[in-house]
Design a protein around this motif. Sequence first.
Motif, PDB file in Angstrom:
ATOM      1  N   ASP A  94       0.688  -1.338   0.142  1.00 46.84           N
ATOM      2  CA  ASP A  94      -0.017  -0.211   0.020  1.00 46.84           C
ATOM      3  C   ASP A  94       0.752   1.445   0.004  1.00 46.84           C
ATOM      4  OD1 ASP A  94      -2.530   1.368   0.043  1.00 46.84           O
ATOM      5  OD2 ASP A  94      -2.305   1.683   2.211  1.00 46.84           O
ATOM      6  N   ASN A  95       0.769   1.779  -1.124  1.00 48.32           N
ATOM      7  CA  ASN A  95       1.512   3.171  -1.494  1.00 48.32           C
ATOM      8  C   ASN A  95       3.099   3.194  -0.986  1.00 48.32           C
ATOM      9  OD1 ASN A  95      -0.749   4.766  -2.244  1.00 48.32           O
ATOM     10  ND2 ASN A  95      -1.258   4.803  -0.031  1.00 48.32           N
ATOM     11  N   GLN A  96       3.880   1.762  -1.083  1.00 47.67           N
ATOM     12  CA  GLN A  96       5.051   1.854  -0.848  1.00 47.67           C
ATOM     13  C   GLN A  96       5.880   1.358  -2.085  1.00 47.67           C
ATOM     14  OE1 GLN A  96       6.691   2.932   1.643  1.00 47.67           O
ATOM     15  NE2 GLN A  96       8.522   2.073   1.452  1.00 47.67           N
ATOM     16  N   PRO A  97       6.291   2.079  -2.718  1.00 43.94           N
ATOM     17  CA  PRO A  97       6.800   1.775  -4.055  1.00 43.94           C
ATOM     18  C   PRO A  97       8.125   0.559  -3.975  1.00 43.94           C
ATOM     19  CG  PRO A  97       7.674   3.565  -3.352  1.00 43.94           C
ATOM     20  CD  PRO A  97       6.920   3.491  -2.616  1.00 43.94           C
ATOM     21  N   ILE A  98       8.481  -0.314  -4.903  1.00 41.57           N
ATOM     22  CA  ILE A  98       9.317  -1.257  -4.773  1.00 41.57           C
ATOM     23  C   ILE A  98      10.582  -0.591  -5.573  1.00 41.57           C
ATOM     24  CG2 ILE A  98      10.190  -3.316  -5.994  1.00 41.57           C
ATOM     25  CD1 ILE A  98       7.166  -4.327  -5.852  1.00 41.57           C
ATOM     26  N   ALA A  99      11.756  -0.661  -4.815  1.00 44.03           N
ATOM     27  CA  ALA A  99      12.889  -0.195  -5.378  1.00 44.03           C
ATOM     28  C   ALA A  99      13.054  -0.482  -6.924  1.00 44.03           C
ATOM     29  CB  ALA A  99      14.203  -0.510  -4.482  1.00 44.03           C
ATOM     30  N   ILE A 100      13.343   0.548  -7.480  1.00 48.46           N
ATOM     31  CA  ILE A 100      13.394   0.568  -9.263  1.00 48.46           C
ATOM     32  C   ILE A 100      14.671  -0.637  -9.457  1.00 48.46           C
ATOM     33  CG2 ILE A 100      14.308   1.787 -11.302  1.00 48.46           C
ATOM     34  CD1 ILE A 100      11.797   3.051 -10.201  1.00 48.46           C
ATOM     35  N   SER A 101      15.490  -0.771  -8.558  1.00 49.43           N
ATOM     36  CA  SER A 101      16.723  -1.670  -8.981  1.00 49.43           C
ATOM     37  C   SER A 101      15.875  -3.238  -8.817  1.00 49.43           C
ATOM     38  CB  SER A 101      17.718  -1.612  -8.149  1.00 49.43           C
ATOM     39  OG  SER A 101      17.201  -1.679  -6.736  1.00 49.43           O
ATOM     40  N   ARG A 102      14.963  -3.070  -8.246  1.00 47.94           N
ATOM     41  CA  ARG A 102      14.317  -4.733  -7.956  1.00 47.94           C
ATOM     42  C   ARG A 102      13.283  -5.000  -8.858  1.00 47.94           C
ATOM     43  NH1 ARG A 102      13.042  -7.136  -2.509  1.00 47.94           N
ATOM     44  NH2 ARG A 102      12.859  -8.805  -4.018  1.00 47.94           N
ATOM     45  N   LEU A 103      12.845  -4.121  -9.768  1.00 42.59           N
ATOM     46  CA  LEU A 103      11.773  -4.237 -10.712  1.00 42.59           C
ATOM     47  C   LEU A 103      12.458  -5.075 -11.906  1.00 42.59           C
ATOM     48  CD1 LEU A 103       9.927  -0.627 -11.121  1.00 42.59           C
ATOM     49  CD2 LEU A 103       9.319  -2.771 -10.065  1.00 42.59           C
ATOM     50  N   ASN A 104      11.557  -6.319 -11.854  1.00 38.55           N
ATOM     51  CA  ASN A 104      11.834  -6.924 -13.159  1.00 38.55           C
ATOM     52  C   ASN A 104      10.900  -7.907 -13.456  1.00 38.55           C
ATOM     53  OD1 ASN A 104      12.113  -9.678 -11.555  1.00 38.55           O
ATOM     54  ND2 ASN A 104      13.973  -8.552 -10.806  1.00 38.55           N
ATOM     55  N   ASN A 105      10.993  -8.394 -14.721  1.00 37.81           N
ATOM     56  CA  ASN A 105       9.698  -9.387 -15.144  1.00 37.81           C
ATOM     57  C   ASN A 105       9.977 -10.636 -14.691  1.00 37.81           C
ATOM     58  OD1 ASN A 105       7.513  -7.555 -16.217  1.00 37.81           O
ATOM     59  ND2 ASN A 105       8.850  -7.123 -17.898  1.00 37.81           N
ATOM     60  N   GLN A 106       9.116 -11.499 -13.884  1.00 39.99           N
ATOM     61  CA  GLN A 106       9.452 -12.712 -13.485  1.00 39.99           C
ATOM     62  C   GLN A 106       8.178 -13.672 -14.023  1.00 39.99           C
ATOM     63  OE1 GLN A 106       9.642 -12.013  -9.319  1.00 39.99           O
ATOM     64  NE2 GLN A 106      11.897 -11.988  -9.561  1.00 39.99           N
ATOM     65  N   LEU A 107       7.026 -13.128 -14.439  1.00 37.69           N
ATOM     66  CA  LEU A 107       6.055 -13.702 -15.175  1.00 37.69           C
ATOM     67  C   LEU A 107       5.553 -12.775 -16.249  1.00 37.69           C
ATOM     68  CD1 LEU A 107       2.824 -13.964 -12.645  1.00 37.69           C
ATOM     69  CD2 LEU A 107       5.000 -12.618 -12.056  1.00 37.69           C
ATOM     70  N   THR A 108       4.763 -13.222 -16.978  1.00 38.10           N
ATOM     71  CA  THR A 108       4.311 -12.435 -18.051  1.00 38.10           C
ATOM     72  C   THR A 108       2.883 -11.725 -17.810  1.00 38.10           C
ATOM     73  OG1 THR A 108       2.852 -14.083 -19.084  1.00 38.10           O
ATOM     74  CG2 THR A 108       5.205 -14.111 -19.914  1.00 38.10           C
ATOM     75  N   GLU A 109       2.395 -10.600 -18.493  1.00 38.24           N
ATOM     76  CA  GLU A 109       1.009 -10.191 -18.170  1.00 38.24           C
ATOM     77  C   GLU A 109       0.069 -11.051 -18.247  1.00 38.24           C
ATOM     78  OE1 GLU A 109      -1.782  -6.387 -19.707  1.00 38.24           O
ATOM     79  OE2 GLU A 109       0.145  -6.910 -20.850  1.00 38.24           O
ATOM     80  N   VAL A 110       0.218 -12.091 -19.031  1.00 35.39           N
ATOM     81  CA  VAL A 110      -0.865 -13.008 -19.509  1.00 35.39           C
ATOM     82  C   VAL A 110      -0.981 -14.062 -18.336  1.00 35.39           C
ATOM     83  CG1 VAL A 110      -1.287 -15.224 -20.962  1.00 35.39           C
ATOM     84  CG2 VAL A 110      -0.808 -13.056 -22.216  1.00 35.39           C
ATOM     85  N   GLU A 111       0.137 -14.553 -17.766  1.00 35.87           N
ATOM     86  CA  GLU A 111       0.196 -15.364 -16.387  1.00 35.87           C
ATOM     87  C   GLU A 111      -0.410 -14.480 -15.207  1.00 35.87           C
ATOM     88  OE1 GLU A 111       4.213 -18.157 -16.621  1.00 35.87           O
ATOM     89  OE2 GLU A 111       4.495 -15.911 -16.565  1.00 35.87           O
ATOM     90  N   PHE A 112      -0.176 -13.222 -15.105  1.00 35.09           N
ATOM     91  CA  PHE A 112      -0.692 -12.438 -14.088  1.00 35.09           C
ATOM     92  C   PHE A 112      -2.340 -12.418 -14.210  1.00 35.09           C
ATOM     93  CE2 PHE A 112      -2.205  -9.022 -11.783  1.00 35.09           C
ATOM     94  CZ  PHE A 112      -1.258  -8.897 -10.608  1.00 35.09           C
ATOM     95  N   ASP A 113      -2.486 -12.202 -15.604  1.00 33.66           N
ATOM     96  CA  ASP A 113      -4.046 -11.991 -15.733  1.00 33.66           C
ATOM     97  C   ASP A 113      -4.796 -13.399 -15.588  1.00 33.66           C
ATOM     98  OD1 ASP A 113      -4.041  -9.141 -15.930  1.00 33.66           O
ATOM     99  OD2 ASP A 113      -3.756  -9.129 -18.048  1.00 33.66           O
TER     100      ASP A 113
END
Length: 88
Positions: free
Chosen positions: A56-75
């Motif tokens: 909730d309103n706490q961003p993830i550090a930009i350096s930790r952002l990466n795709n570990q699954l696809t949008e299709v998998e998430f959806d």
Amino acid sequence: MFYMRFTKDDIKNLDMEMLLIEADEKGFVSREIGLDANNIVIYKSPTKKNNYGLFDNQPIAISRLNNQLTEVEFDHYWSKAIVNKKRE
């Protein structure tokens, strides 16, 4: 958007087996999905009843952002009904 997964190894106090998140390029989480050991959806945020989540309103550090699954998998998981409604 970035699609990531977290386990209890990543978040020590996680009370589900896996947490899937959707985050924007600034690290803000827009959707969260919790899964049990059998990959059953037990938690989603936001829902019609709540508009808050574990990040909730706490961003993830930009350096930790990466795709570990696809949008299709998430959806795929997002489209599933919550089985354990105690969290909703």
